[in-house]
Write a protein that holds these residues in place. Structure first.
Motif, PDB file in Angstrom:
ATOM      1  N   GLY A  35       0.794  -1.225   0.000  1.00 39.84           N
ATOM      2  CA  GLY A  35       0.000   0.000   0.000  1.00 39.84           C
ATOM      3  C   GLY A  35       0.827   1.275   0.000  1.00 39.84           C
ATOM      4  O   GLY A  35       0.442   2.267   0.618  1.00 39.84           O
ATOM      5  N   VAL A  36       1.977   1.242  -0.679  1.00 42.82           N
ATOM      6  CA  VAL A  36       2.832   2.423  -0.776  1.00 42.82           C
ATOM      7  C   VAL A  36       3.189   2.664  -2.235  1.00 42.82           C
ATOM      8  O   VAL A  36       2.882   1.851  -3.101  1.00 42.82           O
ATOM      9  CB  VAL A  36       4.126   2.265   0.065  1.00 42.82           C
ATOM     10  CG1 VAL A  36       3.797   2.148   1.545  1.00 42.82           C
ATOM     11  CG2 VAL A  36       4.937   1.078  -0.397  1.00 42.82           C
ATOM     12  N   SER A  37       3.869   3.763  -2.492  1.00 44.14           N
ATOM     13  CA  SER A  37       4.252   4.074  -3.860  1.00 44.14           C
ATOM     14  C   SER A  37       5.438   3.225  -4.298  1.00 44.14           C
ATOM     15  O   SER A  37       6.177   2.679  -3.474  1.00 44.14           O
ATOM     16  CB  SER A  37       4.635   5.557  -3.972  1.00 44.14           C
ATOM     17  OG  SER A  37       5.846   5.792  -3.284  1.00 44.14           O
ATOM     18  N   ARG A  38       5.617   3.124  -5.618  1.00 42.83           N
ATOM     19  CA  ARG A  38       6.777   2.414  -6.152  1.00 42.83           C
ATOM     20  C   ARG A  38       8.063   3.119  -5.742  1.00 42.83           C
ATOM     21  O   ARG A  38       9.081   2.484  -5.506  1.00 42.83           O
ATOM     22  CB  ARG A  38       6.672   2.285  -7.667  1.00 42.83           C
ATOM     23  CG  ARG A  38       5.632   1.248  -8.065  1.00 42.83           C
ATOM     24  CD  ARG A  38       5.507   1.161  -9.536  1.00 42.83           C
ATOM     25  NE  ARG A  38       4.669   2.287  -9.964  1.00 42.83           N
ATOM     26  CZ  ARG A  38       4.269   2.497 -11.188  1.00 42.83           C
ATOM     27  NH1 ARG A  38       4.645   1.710 -12.160  1.00 42.83           N
ATOM     28  NH2 ARG A  38       3.500   3.507 -11.475  1.00 42.83           N
ATOM     29  N   GLY A  39       8.003   4.433  -5.643  1.00 45.28           N
ATOM     30  CA  GLY A  39       9.168   5.204  -5.201  1.00 45.28           C
ATOM     31  C   GLY A  39       9.602   4.824  -3.794  1.00 45.28           C
ATOM     32  O   GLY A  39      10.799   4.767  -3.492  1.00 45.28           O
ATOM     33  N   ALA A  40       8.619   4.576  -2.919  1.00 50.10           N
ATOM     34  CA  ALA A  40       8.947   4.165  -1.556  1.00 50.10           C
ATOM     35  C   ALA A  40       9.655   2.803  -1.559  1.00 50.10           C
ATOM     36  O   ALA A  40      10.616   2.583  -0.819  1.00 50.10           O
ATOM     37  CB  ALA A  40       7.679   4.102  -0.703  1.00 50.10           C
ATOM     38  N   ILE A  41       9.185   1.910  -2.418  1.00 50.98           N
ATOM     39  CA  ILE A  41       9.833   0.591  -2.523  1.00 50.98           C
ATOM     40  C   ILE A  41      11.233   0.762  -3.097  1.00 50.98           C
ATOM     41  O   ILE A  41      12.201   0.168  -2.597  1.00 50.98           O
ATOM     42  CB  ILE A  41       8.999  -0.375  -3.386  1.00 50.98           C
ATOM     43  CG1 ILE A  41       7.620  -0.619  -2.765  1.00 50.98           C
ATOM     44  CG2 ILE A  41       9.747  -1.689  -3.603  1.00 50.98           C
ATOM     45  CD1 ILE A  41       7.631  -1.313  -1.420  1.00 50.98           C
ATOM     46  N   ARG A  42      11.376   1.582  -4.139  1.00 48.67           N
ATOM     47  CA  ARG A  42      12.705   1.811  -4.735  1.00 48.67           C
ATOM     48  C   ARG A  42      13.673   2.382  -3.698  1.00 48.67           C
ATOM     49  O   ARG A  42      14.838   2.004  -3.664  1.00 48.67           O
ATOM     50  CB  ARG A  42      12.607   2.756  -5.928  1.00 48.67           C
ATOM     51  CG  ARG A  42      12.144   2.088  -7.182  1.00 48.67           C
ATOM     52  CD  ARG A  42      12.290   3.033  -8.381  1.00 48.67           C
ATOM     53  NE  ARG A  42      11.423   2.610  -9.438  1.00 48.67           N
ATOM     54  CZ  ARG A  42      10.193   3.048  -9.654  1.00 48.67           C
ATOM     55  NH1 ARG A  42       9.674   3.976  -8.880  1.00 48.67           N
ATOM     56  NH2 ARG A  42       9.468   2.581 -10.642  1.00 48.67           N
ATOM     57  N   THR A  43      13.189   3.287  -2.854  1.00 39.47           N
ATOM     58  CA  THR A  43      14.040   3.854  -1.810  1.00 39.47           C
ATOM     59  C   THR A  43      14.472   2.768  -0.827  1.00 39.47           C
ATOM     60  O   THR A  43      15.625   2.719  -0.408  1.00 39.47           O
ATOM     61  CB  THR A  43      13.291   4.979  -1.059  1.00 39.47           C
ATOM     62  OG1 THR A  43      12.939   5.986  -1.997  1.00 39.47           O
ATOM     63  CG2 THR A  43      14.140   5.572   0.047  1.00 39.47           C
ATOM     64  N   THR A  44      13.556   1.878  -0.485  1.00 35.28           N
ATOM     65  CA  THR A  44      13.846   0.807   0.460  1.00 35.28           C
ATOM     66  C   THR A  44      14.888  -0.167  -0.077  1.00 35.28           C
ATOM     67  O   THR A  44      15.707  -0.689   0.672  1.00 35.28           O
ATOM     68  CB  THR A  44      12.547   0.040   0.816  1.00 35.28           C
ATOM     69  OG1 THR A  44      11.601   0.975   1.347  1.00 35.28           O
ATOM     70  CG2 THR A  44      12.798  -1.059   1.814  1.00 35.28           C
ATOM     71  N   VAL A  45      14.867  -0.411  -1.382  1.00 42.76           N
ATOM     72  CA  VAL A  45      15.780  -1.406  -1.975  1.00 42.76           C
ATOM     73  C   VAL A  45      16.863  -0.763  -2.844  1.00 42.76           C
ATOM     74  O   VAL A  45      17.534  -1.455  -3.604  1.00 42.76           O
ATOM     75  CB  VAL A  45      14.993  -2.455  -2.803  1.00 42.76           C
ATOM     76  CG1 VAL A  45      14.008  -3.200  -1.932  1.00 42.76           C
ATOM     77  CG2 VAL A  45      14.300  -1.829  -3.992  1.00 42.76           C
TER      78      VAL A  45
END
Length: 132
Positions: A35-45
């Protein structure tokens, strides 16, 4: 929902997201799931992504991410009968069969070094080399 909540990292799930990414899960799927943006996932990884390399640091081994290759069914049959390393055997056993008329192809996901090992075992299929 407040706008800041839409663009935050998945709270408390960073390790699970990073593990799922390394296992080959797409960024878009992880974003939907958490339930987050793709940008948030990209930042995480970000440090796990292919463009992030350990340039100038010999103490850090390069990370090999899984890739998917498609092999003809005859090659897959040949490899199934060959003696393989455990990781190569596992990659072959987890391949996805795609029927193509009377034949088939096998989609195999593995890290590049395992693909290179499978390719090396197929050298005998090339036949004798012609003199140059």
């Amino acid at each position: 929902m407040h706008i800041s909540e839409m663009f935050r990292r998945p709270a408390g799930k960073t390790d699970a997201v990073r593990t799922a990414y390394l296992e080959g899960r797409p960024i878009a799927a992880l974003a939907r799931e958490h339930g987050v943006s793709r940008g948030a996932i990209r930042t995480t990884v970000a440090d796990l992504m292919p463009e992030h390399t350990a340039v100038g640091r010999e103490d850090v081994p390069a990370l090999e991410l899984p890739v998917t290759l498609v092999m003809p069914g005859k090659v897959a049959d040949f490899l199934r009968a060959a003696e393989l390393e455990p990781a190569e055997r596992a990659a072959l056993d987890h391949g996805v069969t795609v029927r193509r008329g009377q034949s088939y192809t096998l989609r195999v996901s593995a890290i590049p070094s395992e693909h290179r090992g499978l390719l090396a075992r197929c050298q005998s299929l090339d036949g004798p080399r012609a003199p140059q």
